[in-house]
Motif scaffolding. Structure first.
Motif, PDB file in Angstrom:
ATOM      1  N   LEU A   1       0.838  -1.190   0.000  1.00 52.65           N
ATOM      2  CA  LEU A   1       0.000   0.000   0.000  1.00 52.65           C
ATOM      3  C   LEU A   1       0.877   1.244   0.000  1.00 52.65           C
ATOM      4  CD1 LEU A   1      -2.651  -0.940   2.723  1.00 52.65           C
ATOM      5  CD2 LEU A   1      -2.923  -1.069   0.236  1.00 52.65           C
ATOM      6  N   GLY A   2       0.353   2.318  -0.535  1.00 54.98           N
ATOM      7  CA  GLY A   2       1.017   3.600  -0.352  1.00 54.98           C
ATOM      8  C   GLY A   2       0.893   4.047   1.083  1.00 54.98           C
ATOM      9  N   THR A   3       1.726   4.980   1.468  1.00 56.52           N
ATOM     10  CA  THR A   3       1.638   5.586   2.791  1.00 56.52           C
ATOM     11  C   THR A   3       1.221   7.043   2.629  1.00 56.52           C
ATOM     12  OG1 THR A   3       3.922   6.398   2.861  1.00 56.52           O
ATOM     13  CG2 THR A   3       3.536   4.112   3.578  1.00 56.52           C
ATOM     14  N   PRO A   4       0.636   7.631   3.656  1.00 58.52           N
ATOM     15  CA  PRO A   4       0.323   9.058   3.573  1.00 58.52           C
ATOM     16  C   PRO A   4       1.546   9.904   3.244  1.00 58.52           C
ATOM     17  CG  PRO A   4      -0.839   8.085   5.423  1.00 58.52           C
ATOM     18  CD  PRO A   4       0.089   7.022   4.893  1.00 58.52           C
ATOM     19  N   GLU A   5       2.717   9.478   3.726  1.00 50.42           N
ATOM     20  CA  GLU A   5       3.941  10.225   3.460  1.00 50.42           C
ATOM     21  C   GLU A   5       4.322  10.157   1.985  1.00 50.42           C
ATOM     22  OE1 GLU A   5       3.301   9.672   7.539  1.00 50.42           O
ATOM     23  OE2 GLU A   5       3.503   8.093   6.009  1.00 50.42           O
ATOM     24  N   ASP A   6       4.052   9.022   1.330  1.00 50.28           N
ATOM     25  CA  ASP A   6       4.279   8.937  -0.117  1.00 50.28           C
ATOM     26  C   ASP A   6       3.490  10.010  -0.847  1.00 50.28           C
ATOM     27  OD1 ASP A   6       5.944   6.636  -0.047  1.00 50.28           O
ATOM     28  OD2 ASP A   6       4.197   5.303  -0.046  1.00 50.28           O
ATOM     29  N   ILE A   7       2.242  10.157  -0.473  1.00 49.73           N
ATOM     30  CA  ILE A   7       1.364  11.116  -1.142  1.00 49.73           C
ATOM     31  C   ILE A   7       1.761  12.543  -0.795  1.00 49.73           C
ATOM     32  CG2 ILE A   7      -1.026  11.731  -1.588  1.00 49.73           C
ATOM     33  CD1 ILE A   7      -0.138   8.804  -2.326  1.00 49.73           C
ATOM     34  N   ALA A   8       2.196  12.752   0.434  1.00 54.42           N
ATOM     35  CA  ALA A   8       2.616  14.086   0.856  1.00 54.42           C
ATOM     36  C   ALA A   8       3.830  14.566   0.070  1.00 54.42           C
ATOM     37  CB  ALA A   8       2.916  14.093   2.357  1.00 54.42           C
ATOM     38  N   GLU A   9       4.730  13.652  -0.294  1.00 48.12           N
ATOM     39  CA  GLU A   9       5.908  14.040  -1.065  1.00 48.12           C
ATOM     40  C   GLU A   9       5.513  14.555  -2.447  1.00 48.12           C
ATOM     41  OE1 GLU A   9       9.136  14.316  -0.342  1.00 48.12           O
ATOM     42  OE2 GLU A   9       8.664  13.816   1.738  1.00 48.12           O
ATOM     43  N   VAL A  10       4.585  13.873  -3.097  1.00 47.81           N
ATOM     44  CA  VAL A  10       4.104  14.326  -4.401  1.00 47.81           C
ATOM     45  C   VAL A  10       3.444  15.697  -4.276  1.00 47.81           C
ATOM     46  CG1 VAL A  10       2.531  13.803  -6.305  1.00 47.81           C
ATOM     47  CG2 VAL A  10       3.790  11.951  -5.187  1.00 47.81           C
ATOM     48  N   THR A  11       2.642  15.856  -3.239  1.00 46.29           N
ATOM     49  CA  THR A  11       1.943  17.122  -3.017  1.00 46.29           C
ATOM     50  C   THR A  11       2.918  18.260  -2.764  1.00 46.29           C
ATOM     51  OG1 THR A  11       0.132  15.849  -2.029  1.00 46.29           O
ATOM     52  CG2 THR A  11       0.133  18.228  -1.664  1.00 46.29           C
ATOM     53  N   ALA A  12       3.960  18.000  -1.969  1.00 45.21           N
ATOM     54  CA  ALA A  12       4.949  19.029  -1.671  1.00 45.21           C
ATOM     55  C   ALA A  12       5.679  19.467  -2.935  1.00 45.21           C
ATOM     56  CB  ALA A  12       5.947  18.515  -0.631  1.00 45.21           C
ATOM     57  N   PHE A  13       5.919  18.540  -3.838  1.00 47.47           N
ATOM     58  CA  PHE A  13       6.543  18.889  -5.122  1.00 47.47           C
ATOM     59  C   PHE A  13       5.663  19.856  -5.905  1.00 47.47           C
ATOM     60  CE2 PHE A  13       6.627  17.844  -9.705  1.00 47.47           C
ATOM     61  CZ  PHE A  13       7.889  18.346 -10.023  1.00 47.47           C
ATOM     62  N   LEU A  14       4.375  19.549  -5.985  1.00 54.61           N
ATOM     63  CA  LEU A  14       3.457  20.424  -6.723  1.00 54.61           C
ATOM     64  C   LEU A  14       3.276  21.765  -6.034  1.00 54.61           C
ATOM     65  CD1 LEU A  14       0.699  17.851  -7.734  1.00 54.61           C
ATOM     66  CD2 LEU A  14       2.478  18.827  -9.198  1.00 54.61           C
ATOM     67  N   ALA A  15       3.383  21.775  -4.713  1.00 58.81           N
ATOM     68  CA  ALA A  15       3.207  23.014  -3.954  1.00 58.81           C
ATOM     69  C   ALA A  15       4.443  23.887  -3.969  1.00 58.81           C
ATOM     70  CB  ALA A  15       2.849  22.687  -2.498  1.00 58.81           C
ATOM     71  N   GLY A  16       5.587  23.310  -4.345  1.00 57.08           N
ATOM     72  CA  GLY A  16       6.839  24.049  -4.298  1.00 57.08           C
ATOM     73  C   GLY A  16       7.566  24.112  -5.616  1.00 57.08           C
ATOM     74  N   PRO A  17       8.512  23.187  -5.846  1.00 54.14           N
ATOM     75  CA  PRO A  17       9.374  23.306  -7.031  1.00 54.14           C
ATOM     76  C   PRO A  17       8.703  22.938  -8.352  1.00 54.14           C
ATOM     77  CG  PRO A  17       9.920  21.321  -5.809  1.00 54.14           C
ATOM     78  CD  PRO A  17       8.934  22.073  -4.974  1.00 54.14           C
ATOM     79  N   GLY A  18       7.551  22.261  -8.314  1.00 57.41           N
ATOM     80  CA  GLY A  18       6.954  21.772  -9.552  1.00 57.41           C
ATOM     81  C   GLY A  18       6.203  22.831 -10.340  1.00 57.41           C
ATOM     82  N   ARG A  19       6.851  23.953 -10.644  1.00 54.91           N
ATOM     83  CA  ARG A  19       6.167  25.073 -11.295  1.00 54.91           C
ATOM     84  C   ARG A  19       5.835  24.816 -12.757  1.00 54.91           C
ATOM     85  NH1 ARG A  19       3.290  27.503  -8.591  1.00 54.91           N
ATOM     86  NH2 ARG A  19       3.206  29.163 -10.145  1.00 54.91           N
ATOM     87  N   TRP A  20       6.489  23.863 -13.397  1.00 58.47           N
ATOM     88  CA  TRP A  20       6.235  23.607 -14.806  1.00 58.47           C
ATOM     89  C   TRP A  20       5.237  22.467 -14.999  1.00 58.47           C
ATOM     90  CZ3 TRP A  20       6.094  26.676 -18.466  1.00 58.47           C
ATOM     91  CH2 TRP A  20       6.245  26.323 -19.805  1.00 58.47           C
ATOM     92  N   VAL A  21       4.679  21.993 -13.907  1.00 58.64           N
ATOM     93  CA  VAL A  21       3.600  21.006 -13.957  1.00 58.64           C
ATOM     94  C   VAL A  21       2.297  21.741 -13.705  1.00 58.64           C
ATOM     95  CG1 VAL A  21       2.674  18.870 -12.997  1.00 58.64           C
ATOM     96  CG2 VAL A  21       5.158  19.229 -13.071  1.00 58.64           C
ATOM     97  N   ASN A  22       1.413  21.733 -14.683  1.00 54.67           N
ATOM     98  CA  ASN A  22       0.166  22.500 -14.561  1.00 54.67           C
ATOM     99  C   ASN A  22      -0.923  21.822 -15.382  1.00 54.67           C
ATOM    100  OD1 ASN A  22      -1.551  24.623 -13.820  1.00 54.67           O
ATOM    101  ND2 ASN A  22      -0.990  25.860 -15.596  1.00 54.67           N
ATOM    102  N   GLY A  23      -2.134  21.793 -14.821  1.00 62.80           N
ATOM    103  CA  GLY A  23      -3.250  21.175 -15.520  1.00 62.80           C
ATOM    104  C   GLY A  23      -3.076  19.678 -15.705  1.00 62.80           C
TER     105      GLY A  23
END
Length: 255
Positions: A223-245
């Protein structure tokens, strides 16, 4: 001819950034809230019915040296959420990130689910997302991020998940359209679509055998862990500026 370089968040004059995390008293929401706080964000931990668990999240963040407050309200009540956004902005001077994890997942075959339950799923998951996205679109400062939550069930198409998957299909459509509607605002809008994740919401009503079978379906065989999902979210909330839509499927390769 000169080419204008893409802008990036100005963190020098706006630190720390301010993030609202809906459903922060839940498993994934809590992990997201603490992860964003670890990145230096001030976190507004939203809760719907469990004030004590939200208080625990705030206590954990502050114990780790971060800053957080808990604010409650019905996610599908536009007035309650408008008040929450207004209070958060007033306290901290503005808003930078909105992560919308709040949702419900009653399960039943389509032929057996009562319409009252179906309507409740759509109210919380679809109407709630619409309200949060609308407020975020109006309030976020440039260079920031809106992150909704979908589900990998929209691809896996597992029996019993009809009402839930239908609501999350709507969330994905709202996400992709809002990203285009915010053209010129320098605000990214994406959705994270977790696979089966080890949270109380997932384990509820499932036998040990069912959990083990579901965990074995992806190539990682867990199973995934909540921390796995949090890492993806943190990327989108921070450095992932070229990921959109986009809808990012965080599921260990299940689909």
């Amino acid at each position: 001819m000169t080419t204008q370089q893409p802008s990036s968040p100005d963190t020098s004059s706006r630190t720390p950034r301010v993030a609202i995390v809906t459903g922060a008293s839940g498993g994934i929401g809590r992990a997201v809230a603490t992860r964003l706080a670890d990145d230096g964000m001030t976190v507004v931990a939203h809760f719907s019915g469990n004030r004590d668990r939200a208080a625990d999240v705030v206590a954990e963040i502050t114990h780790r040296g971060g800053s957080a407050i808990a604010l409650g309200g019905d996610i599908a009540d536009e007035n309650a959420m408008a008040d929450l956004f207004a209070e958060a902005a007033a306290r901290f001077g503005g808003l930078d990130v909105v992560v919308h994890t709040a949702g419900i997942m009653p399960l039943a075959p389509i032929a057996e689910m009562d319409l009252e339950t179906f309507d409740r799923v759509q109210r919380v998951n679809v109407r709630g997302t619409f309200i949060i996205d609308q407020l975020a679109a109006r309030e976020l400062r440039p260079g920031r991020a809106i992150i909704n939550f979908s589900t990998s069930v929209t691809r896996l198409q597992m029996p019993g998940y009809g009402a839930y998957a239908a609501s999350k299909g709507a969330v994905e459509s709202l996400t992709l359209i809002l990203a285009r509607e915010l053209r010129g605002r320098d605000v990214t809008v994406n959705a994270v679509a977790p696979g089966p994740t080890a949270t109380p919401l997932f384990f509820d009503g499932k036998s040990t055998e069912a959990v083990e079978h579901i965990a074995s379906l992806n190539p990682m065989q867990r199973l995934g862990t909540p921390e796995d999902i949090a890492e993806v979210t943190a990327f989108l909330a921070g450095p992932g500026r070229w990921v959109n839509g986009q809808v990012l499927y965080a599921n260990g390769g299940a689909a």
